[in-house]
Enzyme design. Structure first.
Site, short mmCIF file in Angstrom:
data_model
loop_
_atom_site.label_atom_id
_atom_site.label_comp_id
_atom_site.label_asym_id
_atom_site.label_seq_id
_atom_site.Cartn_x
_atom_site.Cartn_y
_atom_site.Cartn_z
N ASP A 299 38.94 35.07 41.49
CA ASP A 299 37.98 36.19 41.44
C ASP A 299 36.74 35.88 42.25
OD1 ASP A 299 39.72 37.38 39.60
OD2 ASP A 299 38.61 36.65 37.85
N GLU B 99 50.83 43.45 44.41
CA GLU B 99 51.59 43.28 43.17
C GLU B 99 52.11 44.63 42.71
OE1 GLU B 99 51.23 41.95 38.49
OE2 GLU B 99 49.72 41.20 39.90
N HIS C 193 44.95 48.00 38.34
CA HIS C 193 45.72 46.98 37.63
C HIS C 193 46.43 47.52 36.40
CE1 HIS C 193 46.31 43.75 34.64
NE2 HIS C 193 46.64 43.03 35.70
N HIS D 77 41.41 37.72 44.27
CA HIS D 77 42.17 38.39 43.21
C HIS D 77 41.54 39.73 42.83
CE1 HIS D 77 43.23 38.63 38.75
NE2 HIS D 77 44.41 38.64 39.35
N ARG D 78 42.24 40.81 43.15
CA ARG D 78 41.71 42.18 43.00
C ARG D 78 40.42 42.33 43.82
NH1 ARG D 78 42.27 42.49 36.37
NH2 ARG D 78 44.18 41.26 36.29
N ASP E 58 46.79 45.46 43.03
CA ASP E 58 47.85 45.95 42.14
C ASP E 58 48.09 47.43 42.41
OD1 ASP E 58 47.78 43.54 40.15
OD2 ASP E 58 45.70 44.19 40.35
N GLU F 73 44.37 40.21 47.04
CA GLU F 73 45.46 40.57 46.14
C GLU F 73 45.09 41.89 45.49
OE1 GLU F 73 47.37 40.81 42.09
OE2 GLU F 73 45.24 40.72 42.62
N LYS G 116 53.21 46.80 40.01
CA LYS G 116 53.01 46.82 38.56
C LYS G 116 54.05 47.73 37.91
CE LYS G 116 49.96 45.24 36.68
NZ LYS G 116 49.74 43.90 36.02
#
Length: 245
Positions: A231, A109, A49, A7-8, A36, A34, A111
């Site tokens: 994470d 993702e 993000h 995640h990120r 953003d 992942e 945003k």
């Protein structure tokens, strides 16, 4: 077998949404990353993000009001500034170029729920196609109209619904977009063994976010979740190995 998305990037140990975090995640063995994306004042797709630069960078202001030439000078170490000073905000193309040389999945993702970012979908799709990554990318968004547009523009690229809410008959909602991924927030009734099995019958994948506790990781792996976002990919991979042996 449950897929582990960083995640990120490996954001529990490195500055989020940076090339360092993505590289460390893949080095740890994550199945995917992942990230953003937002759009700059001059139409560039950057990996960050928040809608503002304030939390994770040395600059302030909205991404949409700032030209890329200024954004590229920002220190993106965020809370890690004492340990990783000097990391930068990458362009989406930087990450895709990295992915082109390796073999992992990329959840992008979009945003665009706060600001619409006119033309974002077209620009992101163009870059994914340029690097030939259509079969390794998933588009996700809280803006489900944007996902429907992605389907119209690039039906070959997978789409996933992000939500904080519990959807009634999620398989029907996904089919209306259409999308094949359901990405709910961990801790809601949307994340359960029953929902995982139900969606599997309808060829849909449940991939909850953000899963950082070992007990939650074990539960999802044992329930047969298609994937989850964490994470801490290194921890998740060790638990996955433990559960599978």
């Amino acid at each position: 077998m449950t897929t582990i998305f960083a995640h990120r990037g490996a954001s529990g140990d490195y500055p989020e949404n940076t090339m360092l975090a993505f590289t460390k995640a893949i080095e740890a063995g994550a199945d995917g990353i992942e990230l953003d994306v937002q759009m700059t004042k001059d139409g560039r797709i950057v990996v960050i993000h928040d809608e503002t630069l304030d939390r994770t960078t040395s600059l302030k202001g909205f991404v949409k009001d700032t030209a890329y030439e200024k954004i590229r000078t920002a220190d993106a170490a965020g809370k890690w500034k004492d340990s990783f000073k000097g990391v930068r905000i990458p362009l989406l193309s930087d990450v895709l170029r990295f992915a082109e040389r390796a073999d992992f999945l990329i959840n992008i993702e979009l945003k665009n729920s706060v600001f619409r970012y006119e033309g974002m979908e077209e620009e992101v799709i163009k870059k994914v196609r340029y690097y030939g990554l259509e079969q390794r990318v998933i588009f996700s968004s809280f803006n489900h109209e944007s996902l429907a547009l992605c389907h119209a523009l690039a039906p070959e690229i997978e789409r996933a619904v992000l939500t904080m809410d519990v959807l009634y008959r999620p398989e029907r909602y996904l089919a209306s977009i259409p999308a094949s991924g359901y990405h709910p927030k961990l801790g809601t009734p949307a994340v359960s063994a029953e929902v995982i099995k139900h969606l599997a019958k309808h060829q849909a994948a449940l991939r909850p976010f953000t899963v950082n506790r070992p007990e939650d990781m074990k539960q999802l792996i044992k329930a047969g979740a298609d994937a989850f976002f964490t994470d801490y990919p290194k921890l998740a991979l060790s638990i996955k190995e433990e559960c599978c042996n």
